[in-house]
Design a protein around this motif. Structure first.
Motif, PDB file in Angstrom:
ATOM      1  N   PRO A  64      18.583  30.001  41.248  1.00 56.17           N
ATOM      2  CA  PRO A  64      18.983  30.057  39.833  1.00 56.17           C
ATOM      3  C   PRO A  64      20.503  30.001  39.682  1.00 56.17           C
ATOM      4  CG  PRO A  64      17.456  31.836  40.370  1.00 56.17           C
ATOM      5  CD  PRO A  64      17.865  31.196  41.666  1.00 56.17           C
ATOM      6  N   VAL A  65      20.961  29.444  38.569  1.00 53.36           N
ATOM      7  CA  VAL A  65      22.396  29.448  38.280  1.00 53.36           C
ATOM      8  C   VAL A  65      22.828  30.894  38.045  1.00 53.36           C
ATOM      9  CG1 VAL A  65      22.444  27.106  37.369  1.00 53.36           C
ATOM     10  CG2 VAL A  65      22.020  29.009  35.820  1.00 53.36           C
ATOM     11  N   PRO A  66      24.107  31.219  38.266  1.00 53.70           N
ATOM     12  CA  PRO A  66      24.556  32.610  38.124  1.00 53.70           C
ATOM     13  C   PRO A  66      24.286  33.164  36.723  1.00 53.70           C
ATOM     14  CG  PRO A  66      26.249  31.271  39.169  1.00 53.70           C
ATOM     15  CD  PRO A  66      25.178  30.329  38.697  1.00 53.70           C
ATOM     16  N   GLN A  67      23.720  34.343  36.696  1.00 49.80           N
ATOM     17  CA  GLN A  67      23.468  35.021  35.429  1.00 49.80           C
ATOM     18  C   GLN A  67      23.995  36.450  35.440  1.00 49.80           C
ATOM     19  OE1 GLN A  67      22.296  33.376  32.710  1.00 49.80           O
ATOM     20  NE2 GLN A  67      22.409  31.603  34.047  1.00 49.80           N
ATOM     21  N   VAL A  68      24.627  36.865  36.520  1.00 50.53           N
ATOM     22  CA  VAL A  68      25.275  38.164  36.611  1.00 50.53           C
ATOM     23  C   VAL A  68      26.772  37.898  36.685  1.00 50.53           C
ATOM     24  CG1 VAL A  68      25.540  40.271  37.972  1.00 50.53           C
ATOM     25  CG2 VAL A  68      23.297  39.179  37.801  1.00 50.53           C
ATOM     26  N   TRP A  69      27.505  38.453  35.723  1.00 51.33           N
ATOM     27  CA  TRP A  69      28.936  38.227  35.643  1.00 51.33           C
ATOM     28  C   TRP A  69      29.674  39.553  35.739  1.00 51.33           C
ATOM     29  CZ3 TRP A  69      31.039  33.416  35.505  1.00 51.33           C
ATOM     30  CH2 TRP A  69      30.158  32.357  35.274  1.00 51.33           C
ATOM     31  N   PRO A  70      30.226  39.891  36.904  1.00 55.14           N
ATOM     32  CA  PRO A  70      31.032  41.106  36.980  1.00 55.14           C
ATOM     33  C   PRO A  70      32.185  41.032  35.984  1.00 55.14           C
ATOM     34  CG  PRO A  70      30.600  40.218  39.161  1.00 55.14           C
ATOM     35  CD  PRO A  70      30.148  39.186  38.176  1.00 55.14           C
ATOM     36  N   THR A  71      32.531  42.178  35.404  1.00 50.92           N
ATOM     37  CA  THR A  71      33.581  42.211  34.389  1.00 50.92           C
ATOM     38  C   THR A  71      34.615  43.275  34.721  1.00 50.92           C
ATOM     39  OG1 THR A  71      32.358  43.766  33.012  1.00 50.92           O
ATOM     40  CG2 THR A  71      32.010  41.431  32.585  1.00 50.92           C
ATOM     41  N   LEU A  72      35.820  43.052  34.268  1.00 55.03           N
ATOM     42  CA  LEU A  72      36.880  44.014  34.476  1.00 55.03           C
ATOM     43  C   LEU A  72      37.885  43.959  33.344  1.00 55.03           C
ATOM     44  CD1 LEU A  72      39.531  42.735  36.924  1.00 55.03           C
ATOM     45  CD2 LEU A  72      37.418  41.480  36.722  1.00 55.03           C
TER      46      LEU A  72
ATOM     47  N   GLY B 152      35.694  46.448  41.899  1.00 54.25           N
ATOM     48  CA  GLY B 152      35.548  45.968  43.262  1.00 54.25           C
ATOM     49  C   GLY B 152      34.490  44.889  43.314  1.00 54.25           C
ATOM     50  N   ALA B 153      34.698  43.867  44.141  1.00 52.99           N
ATOM     51  CA  ALA B 153      33.728  42.784  44.241  1.00 52.99           C
ATOM     52  C   ALA B 153      33.729  42.203  45.648  1.00 52.99           C
ATOM     53  CB  ALA B 153      34.040  41.679  43.237  1.00 52.99           C
ATOM     54  N   TYR B 154      32.560  41.749  46.059  1.00 49.79           N
ATOM     55  CA  TYR B 154      32.421  40.963  47.276  1.00 49.79           C
ATOM     56  C   TYR B 154      32.213  39.524  46.843  1.00 49.79           C
ATOM     57  CZ  TYR B 154      30.596  38.881  51.514  1.00 49.79           C
ATOM     58  OH  TYR B 154      30.408  38.054  52.600  1.00 49.79           O
ATOM     59  N   VAL B 155      32.983  38.601  47.418  1.00 54.65           N
ATOM     60  CA  VAL B 155      32.942  37.197  47.045  1.00 54.65           C
ATOM     61  C   VAL B 155      32.676  36.369  48.299  1.00 54.65           C
ATOM     62  CG1 VAL B 155      34.215  35.317  45.947  1.00 54.65           C
ATOM     63  CG2 VAL B 155      34.623  37.682  45.218  1.00 54.65           C
ATOM     64  N   VAL B 156      31.660  35.533  48.228  1.00 59.78           N
ATOM     65  CA  VAL B 156      31.303  34.689  49.364  1.00 59.78           C
ATOM     66  C   VAL B 156      32.235  33.488  49.431  1.00 59.78           C
ATOM     67  CG1 VAL B 156      29.497  33.224  50.369  1.00 59.78           C
ATOM     68  CG2 VAL B 156      28.879  35.375  49.253  1.00 59.78           C
ATOM     69  N   THR B 157      32.713  33.216  50.644  1.00 58.99           N
ATOM     70  CA  THR B 157      33.536  32.034  50.879  1.00 58.99           C
ATOM     71  C   THR B 157      33.202  31.449  52.241  1.00 58.99           C
ATOM     72  OG1 THR B 157      35.773  31.141  51.055  1.00 58.99           O
ATOM     73  CG2 THR B 157      35.462  33.413  51.805  1.00 58.99           C
ATOM     74  N   ASP B 158      33.239  30.147  52.325  1.00 58.41           N
ATOM     75  CA  ASP B 158      33.045  29.470  53.610  1.00 58.41           C
ATOM     76  C   ASP B 158      34.357  29.333  54.369  1.00 58.41           C
ATOM     77  OD1 ASP B 158      30.292  29.078  53.319  1.00 58.41           O
ATOM     78  OD2 ASP B 158      30.578  27.208  52.204  1.00 58.41           O
ATOM     79  N   HIS B 159      35.465  29.772  53.762  1.00 58.45           N
ATOM     80  CA  HIS B 159      36.792  29.551  54.343  1.00 58.45           C
ATOM     81  C   HIS B 159      37.631  30.832  54.336  1.00 58.45           C
ATOM     82  CE1 HIS B 159      35.637  25.363  53.931  1.00 58.45           C
ATOM     83  NE2 HIS B 159      35.342  25.613  52.665  1.00 58.45           N
TER      84      HIS B 159
ATOM     85  N   PRO C 185      47.223  42.970  41.920  1.00 56.13           N
ATOM     86  CA  PRO C 185      48.306  43.787  41.346  1.00 56.13           C
ATOM     87  C   PRO C 185      47.841  44.909  40.416  1.00 56.13           C
ATOM     88  CG  PRO C 185      48.875  41.465  41.228  1.00 56.13           C
ATOM     89  CD  PRO C 185      47.441  41.537  41.678  1.00 56.13           C
ATOM     90  N   GLU C 186      46.637  44.821  39.874  1.00 58.22           N
ATOM     91  CA  GLU C 186      46.109  45.873  39.005  1.00 58.22           C
ATOM     92  C   GLU C 186      45.455  46.992  39.827  1.00 58.22           C
ATOM     93  OE1 GLU C 186      45.623  46.160  35.421  1.00 58.22           O
ATOM     94  OE2 GLU C 186      46.860  44.412  34.958  1.00 58.22           O
ATOM     95  N   GLY C 187      45.266  46.758  41.133  1.00 60.54           N
ATOM     96  CA  GLY C 187      44.653  47.756  42.004  1.00 60.54           C
ATOM     97  C   GLY C 187      43.194  47.515  42.314  1.00 60.54           C
ATOM     98  N   ASN C 188      42.608  46.447  41.760  1.00 57.73           N
ATOM     99  CA  ASN C 188      41.205  46.131  42.029  1.00 57.73           C
ATOM    100  C   ASN C 188      41.037  45.703  43.478  1.00 57.73           C
ATOM    101  OD1 ASN C 188      40.253  46.375  39.217  1.00 57.73           O
ATOM    102  ND2 ASN C 188      41.658  44.655  38.906  1.00 57.73           N
ATOM    103  N   ARG C 189      39.871  45.996  44.028  1.00 54.64           N
ATOM    104  CA  ARG C 189      39.581  45.666  45.424  1.00 54.64           C
ATOM    105  C   ARG C 189      38.674  44.443  45.506  1.00 54.64           C
ATOM    106  NH1 ARG C 189      41.216  49.258  49.537  1.00 54.64           N
ATOM    107  NH2 ARG C 189      42.139  51.080  48.579  1.00 54.64           N
ATOM    108  N   TRP C 190      39.019  43.558  46.425  1.00 51.65           N
ATOM    109  CA  TRP C 190      38.284  42.318  46.639  1.00 51.65           C
ATOM    110  C   TRP C 190      37.946  42.208  48.115  1.00 51.65           C
ATOM    111  CZ3 TRP C 190      37.188  39.313  42.439  1.00 51.65           C
ATOM    112  CH2 TRP C 190      37.895  39.613  41.269  1.00 51.65           C
ATOM    113  N   SER C 191      36.723  41.857  48.395  1.00 52.27           N
ATOM    114  CA  SER C 191      36.288  41.592  49.760  1.00 52.27           C
ATOM    115  C   SER C 191      35.754  40.165  49.778  1.00 52.27           C
ATOM    116  CB  SER C 191      35.188  42.584  50.154  1.00 52.27           C
ATOM    117  OG  SER C 191      34.731  42.318  51.457  1.00 52.27           O
ATOM    118  N   PHE C 192      36.245  39.366  50.712  1.00 53.42           N
ATOM    119  CA  PHE C 192      35.834  37.972  50.833  1.00 53.42           C
ATOM    120  C   PHE C 192      35.223  37.777  52.211  1.00 53.42           C
ATOM    121  CE2 PHE C 192      39.318  38.077  47.836  1.00 53.42           C
ATOM    122  CZ  PHE C 192      38.885  37.248  46.823  1.00 53.42           C
ATOM    123  N   GLY C 193      34.086  37.115  52.262  1.00 51.91           N
ATOM    124  CA  GLY C 193      33.462  36.890  53.557  1.00 51.91           C
ATOM    125  C   GLY C 193      32.397  35.825  53.519  1.00 51.91           C
ATOM    126  N   THR C 194      31.913  35.491  54.703  1.00 46.91           N
ATOM    127  CA  THR C 194      30.927  34.421  54.838  1.00 46.91           C
ATOM    128  C   THR C 194      29.493  34.900  54.654  1.00 46.91           C
ATOM    129  OG1 THR C 194      30.874  34.758  57.244  1.00 46.91           O
ATOM    130  CG2 THR C 194      32.406  33.082  56.398  1.00 46.91           C
TER     131      THR C 194
END
Length: 140
Positions: free
Chosen positions: A10-18, A82-89, A123-132
């Motif tokens: 399915p196309v994304p239907q969950v949108w994290p907000t900040l 805080g968010a986990y974001v999938v990346t191939d790179h 810069p706002e202090g939010n945490r981001w995790s990027f991974g495969t």
């Protein structure tokens, strides 16, 4: 609904907000440092009522300027996201983020569950995790 007839995902239907103290600066940072794409920004002057940033590999986030507590139907404190974001790179993205001034909180590493990734703070202090790691398949 799918975004491709041969792909049953399915196309994304969950949108994290900040919320952000300086939403326009945060948008510029997220685009430059992490590679989000500015899809739409509504607001006047420095104020952002609503913005959508798309992730090139799928999905995205929504954000806006912080509001006075008595005027905010969706009161979120800036810097607590805080968010986990999938990346191939992840290696290239980590280098990009570092070059743009992101605080790298977790250096590139390989996990026991097969992911390669890193952590950063905006810069706002939010945490981001990027991974495969793409998560486990949905149950039938």
């Amino acid at each position: 609904m799918t975004d491709n007839l041969s792909d049953p995902t399915p196309v994304p239907q969950v949108w994290p907000t900040l919320r952000a103290h300086d939403a326009r600066a945060l948008i510029r940072f997220l685009v430059e440092a992490f590679g989000f794409e500015e899809t739409v920004v509504y607001g006047e002057g420095e104020r952002v009522e609503h913005a959508q940033l798309s992730w090139p590999e799928g999905g995205g986030i929504m954000l806006g300027s912080v509001k006075d507590a008595d005027q905010d139907r969706w009161p979120l404190r800036p810097g607590t996201f805080g968010a986990y974001v999938v990346t191939d790179h992840p290696d290239e993205l980590c280098a990009r983020a570092r070059a743009a001034g992101a605080e790298i909180t977790d250096e590139l590493t390989d996990t026991e569950y097969g992911s390669r990734g890193f952590g950063a703070r905006d810069p706002e202090g939010n945490r981001w995790s990027f991974g495969t790691y793409r998560g486990e398949p949905r149950k039938a």
